[in-house]
Design a protein around this motif. Structure first.
Motif, PDB file in Angstrom:
ATOM      1  N   ASN A  80     -25.311 -29.941  25.889  1.00 20.56           N
ATOM      2  CA  ASN A  80     -24.664 -29.296  24.960  1.00 20.56           C
ATOM      3  C   ASN A  80     -23.492 -30.390  24.562  1.00 20.56           C
ATOM      4  O   ASN A  80     -22.497 -30.330  25.305  1.00 20.56           O
ATOM      5  N   THR A  81     -23.837 -31.270  23.456  1.00 20.91           N
ATOM      6  CA  THR A  81     -22.940 -32.227  23.236  1.00 20.91           C
ATOM      7  C   THR A  81     -21.365 -31.581  22.781  1.00 20.91           C
ATOM      8  O   THR A  81     -20.385 -32.380  23.076  1.00 20.91           O
ATOM      9  N   VAL A  82     -21.385 -30.794  22.000  1.00 23.22           N
ATOM     10  CA  VAL A  82     -20.032 -30.191  21.689  1.00 23.22           C
ATOM     11  C   VAL A  82     -18.935 -29.930  23.070  1.00 23.22           C
ATOM     12  O   VAL A  82     -17.878 -30.078  23.305  1.00 23.22           O
ATOM     13  N   VAL A  83     -19.704 -29.100  23.962  1.00 26.20           N
ATOM     14  CA  VAL A  83     -19.006 -28.787  25.382  1.00 26.20           C
ATOM     15  C   VAL A  83     -18.800 -29.770  26.023  1.00 26.20           C
ATOM     16  O   VAL A  83     -17.728 -30.026  26.828  1.00 26.20           O
ATOM     17  N   ALA A  84     -19.806 -30.871  26.228  1.00 27.04           N
ATOM     18  CA  ALA A  84     -19.562 -32.150  27.112  1.00 27.04           C
ATOM     19  C   ALA A  84     -18.233 -32.728  26.393  1.00 27.04           C
ATOM     20  O   ALA A  84     -17.543 -33.214  27.230  1.00 27.04           O
ATOM     21  N   LEU A  85     -18.066 -32.897  25.012  1.00 28.11           N
ATOM     22  CA  LEU A  85     -17.090 -33.433  24.379  1.00 28.11           C
ATOM     23  C   LEU A  85     -15.793 -32.924  24.732  1.00 28.11           C
ATOM     24  O   LEU A  85     -14.759 -33.501  25.096  1.00 28.11           O
ATOM     25  N   VAL A  86     -15.954 -31.417  24.544  1.00 31.87           N
ATOM     26  CA  VAL A  86     -14.677 -30.777  24.664  1.00 31.87           C
ATOM     27  C   VAL A  86     -14.151 -30.905  26.315  1.00 31.87           C
ATOM     28  O   VAL A  86     -12.918 -30.959  26.552  1.00 31.87           O
ATOM     29  N   CYS A  87     -14.891 -31.042  27.145  1.00 34.41           N
ATOM     30  CA  CYS A  87     -14.628 -31.066  28.675  1.00 34.41           C
ATOM     31  C   CYS A  87     -14.108 -32.443  28.861  1.00 34.41           C
ATOM     32  O   CYS A  87     -13.517 -32.570  29.942  1.00 34.41           O
ATOM     33  N   LEU A  88     -14.650 -33.559  28.051  1.00 35.05           N
ATOM     34  CA  LEU A  88     -14.179 -34.951  28.419  1.00 35.05           C
ATOM     35  C   LEU A  88     -12.731 -35.301  27.817  1.00 35.05           C
ATOM     36  O   LEU A  88     -12.306 -36.293  28.370  1.00 35.05           O
ATOM     37  N   VAL A  89     -12.168 -34.493  27.020  1.00 38.19           N
ATOM     38  CA  VAL A  89     -10.918 -34.527  26.311  1.00 38.19           C
ATOM     39  C   VAL A  89      -9.695 -34.765  27.533  1.00 38.19           C
ATOM     40  O   VAL A  89      -9.152 -35.651  27.530  1.00 38.19           O
ATOM     41  N   PRO A  90      -9.623 -33.836  28.377  1.00 38.05           N
ATOM     42  CA  PRO A  90      -8.732 -33.972  29.283  1.00 38.05           C
ATOM     43  C   PRO A  90      -8.975 -35.322  30.233  1.00 38.05           C
ATOM     44  O   PRO A  90      -8.029 -36.115  30.733  1.00 38.05           O
ATOM     45  N   VAL A  91      -9.972 -35.614  30.701  1.00 34.65           N
ATOM     46  CA  VAL A  91     -10.380 -36.932  31.255  1.00 34.65           C
ATOM     47  C   VAL A  91     -10.067 -38.074  30.545  1.00 34.65           C
ATOM     48  O   VAL A  91      -9.505 -38.868  31.079  1.00 34.65           O
ATOM     49  N   ILE A  92     -10.389 -38.115  29.389  1.00 35.81           N
ATOM     50  CA  ILE A  92      -9.841 -39.257  28.574  1.00 35.81           C
ATOM     51  C   ILE A  92      -8.430 -39.397  28.354  1.00 35.81           C
ATOM     52  O   ILE A  92      -7.844 -40.355  28.333  1.00 35.81           O
ATOM     53  N   SER A  93      -7.741 -38.253  28.290  1.00 39.95           N
ATOM     54  CA  SER A  93      -6.420 -38.149  28.090  1.00 39.95           C
ATOM     55  C   SER A  93      -5.691 -38.623  29.541  1.00 39.95           C
ATOM     56  O   SER A  93      -4.624 -39.561  29.453  1.00 39.95           O
TER      57      SER A  93
END
Length: 108
Positions: A80-93
């Motif tokens: 699910n790309t939407v959930v994957a992107l939401v979960c990646l936000v803290p990692v990218i930050s």
């Protein structure tokens, strides 16, 4: 609090892998199995006071991670790309903050 204990026991009886993996569904000639991240917790406490106060609570969350697809015997996972992107936000930050601090430290 004693009344809540049987309710918690019943809730834990329903905990199994079926909470994370759904039943197979036929969709457009494909068999798909939904996959989710399921998390929940309970807590309680008491206070030995004159009124015998106590408390408890619980909560949970479900994130739809994606589906397993079975097309012609080939099984693959579609996230699910939407959930994957939401979960990646803290990692990218966190990576961005680390890079910024490294750059500042190298200039000093």
């Amino acid at each position: 609090m004693a009344d809540a204990f049987p309710t918690l026991i019943e809730a834990f009886k329903n905990v199994s892998v079926s909470r994370a993996y759904g039943s197979p569904v036929q969709l457009g000639g494909e068999e798909v199995i939904p996959v989710a991240l399921v998390s929940f917790g309970f807590g309680g406490g008491g206070e030995a006071g004159p009124d015998g106060a106590s408390g408890g609570g619980g909560g949970g969350m479900v994130l739809p991670l994606g589906v397993y697809r079975n097309v012609g015997g080939q099984v693959s996972f579609r996230p699910n790309t939407v959930v994957a992107l939401v979960c990646l936000v803290p990692v990218i930050s966190a990576v961005g903050a680390a890079v910024r601090k490294t750059i500042r430290a190298s200039k000093a």
